[in-house]
Design an enzyme around this catalytic site. Structure first.
Site, short mmCIF file in Angstrom:
data_model
loop_
_atom_site.label_atom_id
_atom_site.label_comp_id
_atom_site.label_asym_id
_atom_site.label_seq_id
_atom_site.Cartn_x
_atom_site.Cartn_y
_atom_site.Cartn_z
N HIS A 1 0.84 -1.20 0.00
CA HIS A 1 0.00 0.00 0.00
C HIS A 1 0.87 1.25 0.00
O HIS A 1 1.95 1.25 0.60
CB HIS A 1 -0.94 0.01 1.22
CG HIS A 1 -2.10 0.90 1.01
ND1 HIS A 1 -2.05 2.25 1.26
CD2 HIS A 1 -3.33 0.65 0.51
CE1 HIS A 1 -3.21 2.78 0.94
NE2 HIS A 1 -4.01 1.84 0.48
N ASP B 1 -7.96 -5.05 -1.11
CA ASP B 1 -8.35 -5.87 -2.25
C ASP B 1 -8.05 -7.35 -2.07
O ASP B 1 -8.61 -8.18 -2.78
CB ASP B 1 -7.62 -5.37 -3.52
CG ASP B 1 -8.10 -3.99 -3.89
OD1 ASP B 1 -9.31 -3.80 -3.99
OD2 ASP B 1 -7.26 -3.09 -4.08
N1 COA Z 1 4.33 -7.49 -4.58
C1 COA Z 1 5.68 -7.54 -4.60
N2 COA Z 1 6.44 -6.48 -4.30
C2 COA Z 1 5.82 -5.35 -3.93
C3 COA Z 1 4.42 -5.25 -3.88
C4 COA Z 1 3.68 -6.37 -4.23
N3 COA Z 1 2.34 -6.35 -4.23
N4 COA Z 1 4.06 -4.01 -3.48
C5 COA Z 1 5.21 -3.34 -3.28
N5 COA Z 1 6.26 -4.13 -3.57
C6 COA Z 1 7.65 -3.76 -3.51
C7 COA Z 1 7.88 -2.57 -4.40
O1 COA Z 1 8.18 -2.96 -5.72
C8 COA Z 1 9.02 -1.90 -3.71
O2 COA Z 1 10.23 -2.56 -4.09
P1 COA Z 1 11.47 -1.71 -4.70
O3 COA Z 1 11.89 -0.83 -3.57
O4 COA Z 1 12.45 -2.77 -5.04
O5 COA Z 1 10.92 -0.98 -5.87
C9 COA Z 1 8.80 -2.21 -2.25
O6 COA Z 1 7.93 -3.33 -2.20
C10 COA Z 1 8.17 -1.09 -1.47
O7 COA Z 1 7.01 -0.67 -2.14
P2 COA Z 1 6.20 0.56 -1.57
O8 COA Z 1 7.01 1.78 -1.74
O9 COA Z 1 5.73 0.22 -0.20
O10 COA Z 1 4.94 0.56 -2.49
P3 COA Z 1 4.52 1.68 -3.53
O11 COA Z 1 4.03 2.87 -2.78
O12 COA Z 1 5.57 1.85 -4.53
O13 COA Z 1 3.29 0.97 -4.25
C11 COA Z 1 1.29 -0.16 -4.53
C12 COA Z 1 2.06 0.76 -3.62
C13 COA Z 1 -0.12 -0.32 -3.94
C14 COA Z 1 1.16 0.45 -5.93
C15 COA Z 1 2.03 -1.52 -4.60
O14 COA Z 1 2.15 -2.06 -3.30
C16 COA Z 1 1.36 -2.49 -5.52
O15 COA Z 1 1.54 -2.40 -6.73
N6 COA Z 1 0.55 -3.45 -4.97
C17 COA Z 1 -0.17 -4.36 -5.80
C18 COA Z 1 -1.40 -3.70 -6.41
C19 COA Z 1 -2.49 -3.49 -5.41
O16 COA Z 1 -2.80 -4.36 -4.61
N7 COA Z 1 -3.09 -2.31 -5.46
C20 COA Z 1 -4.21 -1.94 -4.59
C21 COA Z 1 -3.78 -0.94 -3.59
S1 COA Z 1 -5.06 -0.68 -2.39
#
Ligand code: COA
Length: 382
Positions: free
Chosen positions: A263, A319
């Site tokens: 998130h 989700d």
């Molecule tokens: N699966 C695997 N790795 C994940 C991940 C996931 N679902 N979500 C985050 N990460 C990784 C990121 O790639 C990042 O790695 P990096 O530093 O090597 O790039 C690390 O974890 C930290 O990510 P973070 O900064 O906390 O997340 P974000 O703010 O960039 O992205 C989301 C947030 C929601 C876009 C992301 O978590 C995501 O794409 N989740 C899946 C989609 C989803 O469920 N969306 C609904 C949101 S309510």
């Protein structure tokens, strides 16, 4: 010449874009509240109709106010026959979320106050939108299956009426309750991508239908509301508990994301996930088969474990467990995101009305990273 410098990282993380008194999130402690009320208390004690009143008015309704709102929602549930004809004209293969986007845009033409953009008229339009969203989503599903849309039933609640209009039979009380809680949990989430899109559009003084159409477009993406459908596709793809470990580890090793996890704001458990996890397990137990909950839970365990090892602790979001919950309620997978929208319409409209009430055009700057002062050369000289 001065160039605006970026004060933030990518994606406007942690930037406060405007004041708002609708929703509060503490991402470190996992707290979510609507107008001061903790989401857990609302999920356990309130109803979706009460939440609509709360988000629009900043306070819980008195008995007569709630009755008045329920009656107004009932009176506005029916959608224009022309809209149903329009939905019938779309290809059967059209994605429901795309049909919802176009349908809501078209609803504007039939609004009796379509030429009035005053705050008062916008409040009436907000009411019509909340009332009509379930009818539109149910109509989309029935039409694509060659069935006629059903008329709403006045004696049913917002949640029960949607399930009736979708399935053609009145839901059990436990199903209505579970669905109503899901609606409460999805109702608002401060400046998430779709709400922000709605506010950006509203801030140009475009009408509420334009604002909500923008929001639906933003919600449809897999990084936002589209994630719940992707989660269910993944669960179906995995198919059994034994296959979870290999599947998840392989995906993570390939640098792929696991949908429904992570998130942008929460650094701990998303409080909505806490609730949906419980619901998914309870519905599974009641149905005598916890397979989808078990697979989900194992995926969550592995991702949390693997990502914590990499010092990137991420957890399940709203989700993740809504996918298995909706699946067990018999809702078609490609309706999960439209269902997210039929709850979030309450928050979107609250935010659009808040934006109109104290408007300022939203117009940030970009940090220009291209070249400067290039000389124009005629096309044959390039
Ligand atoms: N699966 C695997 N790795 C994940 C991940 C996931 N679902 N979500 C985050 N990460 C990784 C990121 O790639 C990042 O790695 P990096 O530093 O090597 O790039 C690390 O974890 C930290 O990510 P973070 O900064 O906390 O997340 P974000 O703010 O960039 O992205 C989301 C947030 C929601 C876009 C992301 O978590 C995501 O794409 N989740 C899946 C989609 C989803 O469920 N969306 C609904 C949101 S309510």
């Amino acid at each position: 010449m001065t160039k605006p410098a970026s004060t933030t990282g990518a994606g406007l993380r942690d930037v406060v874009a405007a004041p708002s008194s609708i929703c509060f999130i503490d991402g470190d402690q996992g707290i979510l509240s609507y107008c001061g009320y903790n989401i857990h208390e609302l999920a356990e004690r309130s109803t979706f109709e009460e939440i609509v009143f709360l988000l629009w008015n900043g306070r819980l309704p008195k008995r007569d106010e709630l009755k008045e709102l329920k009656n107004a929602l009932l009176a506005n549930r029916k959608i224009p026959a022309d809209l149903i004809a329009l939905i019938k004209s779309f290809p059967r293969t059209a994605v429901p979320m795309d049909v919802l986007r176009t349908s809501v845009s078209a609803l504007a033409f039939y609004d009796p106050e379509r030429h009035d953009n005053s705050l008062e008229a916008s409040k009436h339009k907000a009411l019509r939108l909340v009332a009509q969203f379930p009818s539109v989503v149910a109509a989309i599903d029935r039409v694509r299956h060659g069935q006629e849309p059903l008329d709403p039933k006045a004696e049913l609640s917002h949640a029960a009426n949607f399930l009736y209009m979708l399935n053609g039979k009145e839901p059990l009380d436990v199903e209505t309750k579970a669905f109503d809680i899901a609606l409460i949990l999805h109702a608002d989430h401060e400046f998430n991508a779709s709400t922000f899109a709605a506010r950006v559009t509203a801030a140009t003084l475009a009408d509420i239908y334009a604002s909500i159409t923008s929001a639906i477009g933003a919600l449809s993406g897999p990084l936002h509301g589209g994630a719940n459908e992707q989660v269910m596709k993944m669960l179906l793809d995995i198919g059994s508990l034994e296959k979870v470990d290999d599947y998840v580890k392989q995906r993570l090793a390939q640098g792929q994301k696991i949908m429904g996890i992570g998130h942008a704001v929460y650094r701990t458990e998303d409080p909505r996930a806490t609730y949906l996890r419980k619901m998914s397990q309870e519905i599974g137990k009641r149905q005598g088969d916890t397979k989808w909950f078990d697979i989900s839970h194992r995926i969550e365990e592995i991702v949390v474990d693997e990502m914590t090892k990499k010092e990137k602790p991420i957890r399940a979001n709203v989700d993740f467990y809504s996918a298995s919950t909706y699946y067990m309620l018999g809702i078609p997978v490609d309706l999960y995101t439209p269902i997210f929208a039929l709850s979030r319409i309450s928050g979107w409209t609250a935010h659009v009305l808040e934006q109109y009430a104290n408007n300022k055009l939203i117009r940030p700057r970009s940090e220009y990273t291209g070249e400067m002062d290039l000389k124009y050369r005629e096309i044959d000289e390039r």
